[in-house]
Structures are given as C-alpha cells and as structure tokens.
Design a protein around this motif. Sequence first.
Motif, PDB file in Angstrom:
ATOM      1  N   UNK A  42       0.894  -1.257   0.070  1.00  0.00           N
ATOM      2  CA  UNK A  42      -0.141   0.048  -0.018  1.00  0.00           C
ATOM      3  C   UNK A  42       0.847   1.271   0.050  1.00  0.00           C
ATOM      4  N   UNK A  43       1.965   1.180   0.614  1.00  0.00           N
ATOM      5  CA  UNK A  43       3.107   2.460   0.823  1.00  0.00           C
ATOM      6  C   UNK A  43       3.529   2.580  -0.635  1.00  0.00           C
ATOM      7  N   UNK A  44       3.975   1.446  -1.129  1.00  0.00           N
ATOM      8  CA  UNK A  44       4.595   1.527  -2.426  1.00  0.00           C
ATOM      9  C   UNK A  44       3.622   2.217  -3.528  1.00  0.00           C
ATOM     10  N   UNK A  45       2.326   1.894  -3.514  1.00  0.00           N
ATOM     11  CA  UNK A  45       1.305   2.400  -4.255  1.00  0.00           C
ATOM     12  C   UNK A  45       1.135   3.905  -4.110  1.00  0.00           C
ATOM     13  N   UNK A  46       0.882   4.235  -2.740  1.00  0.00           N
ATOM     14  CA  UNK A  46       0.886   5.620  -2.378  1.00  0.00           C
ATOM     15  C   UNK A  46       2.186   6.374  -3.210  1.00  0.00           C
ATOM     16  N   UNK A  47       3.191   6.091  -2.830  1.00  0.00           N
ATOM     17  CA  UNK A  47       4.538   6.530  -3.397  1.00  0.00           C
ATOM     18  C   UNK A  47       4.526   6.929  -4.860  1.00  0.00           C
ATOM     19  N   UNK A  48       4.003   5.638  -5.494  1.00  0.00           N
ATOM     20  CA  UNK A  48       4.024   5.735  -6.962  1.00  0.00           C
ATOM     21  C   UNK A  48       3.276   6.834  -7.616  1.00  0.00           C
ATOM     22  N   UNK A  49       2.031   7.037  -6.828  1.00  0.00           N
ATOM     23  CA  UNK A  49       1.199   7.996  -7.133  1.00  0.00           C
ATOM     24  C   UNK A  49       1.714   9.465  -6.988  1.00  0.00           C
ATOM     25  N   UNK A  50       2.676   9.655  -6.110  1.00  0.00           N
ATOM     26  CA  UNK A  50       3.482  10.769  -5.832  1.00  0.00           C
ATOM     27  C   UNK A  50       4.598  10.822  -7.013  1.00  0.00           C
ATOM     28  N   UNK A  51       5.252   9.871  -7.215  1.00  0.00           N
ATOM     29  CA  UNK A  51       6.248   9.787  -8.187  1.00  0.00           C
ATOM     30  C   UNK A  51       6.093   9.890  -9.553  1.00  0.00           C
TER      31      UNK A  51
END
Length: 111
Positions: free
Chosen positions: A39-48
């Motif tokens: 879930x954190x990886x997905x959240x960070x992907x949306x930023x990057x």
Amino acid sequence: MHELSLCQAIAGVVNEHAKGRSVQVVRVRVGALRQVVPDTLTFCWNIVRDQADLADAALELEVVPGVVDCRQCGQRHELTSRWSILCPSCDSGDVAVVGGEEFLVTSLEVT
C-alpha cells in the motif's frame, strides 16, 4: 519510507524502456520477504509518477509469497508469517529461502 526511493528507481527503469511512449501500466513483482509495504509503494508511486512524466501509468503489484526449503525435514513450504523464516513443519531454522525476495519490473503497457 524506502518505498519512495524504490518508486523513483522504478520510474527510471520505466522511462528508459518506454523511450518516450505513453505508459499505461507498470507491473512489478514484489517478494513478501523484501520488507516492502504494498500500500505504501502504491501511495508513493502516485507521487513519483507525476514528477517522472508518467501521469497515466498505473502500478500493478504481484506479491510473491516467501518459500523455504527445509534442510532438516526436506520439505518445501510457503511461509505463513513475514516475520519468521522457520520451517512451518518442524520449526527448524536450517532453511534455504527459495522464493519471496523478488523485486523487479516485469512488464509495461505502452501506447
């Protein structure tokens, strides 16, 4: 939160291979033993993705379970806990990890 730096690395790989084409989907295989929170990886992907000119690129994760071969009892087992690599059958710690440490971009959908 190392997931942010992982997403930056993913974006670098994606941009290198997309060669200017629009990326729709990025598929990543993540082993359960990699200490990555999906879930954190997905959240960070949306930023990057916005910063990496990949605004349309969705991230799809395939989480691979941890698997060990036990040298004590000779059995192969999928781990039920991400915090212990003891053999689920005999509780031996004499195991070889044979799955669950993956982290790789497996495919891209581009247009």
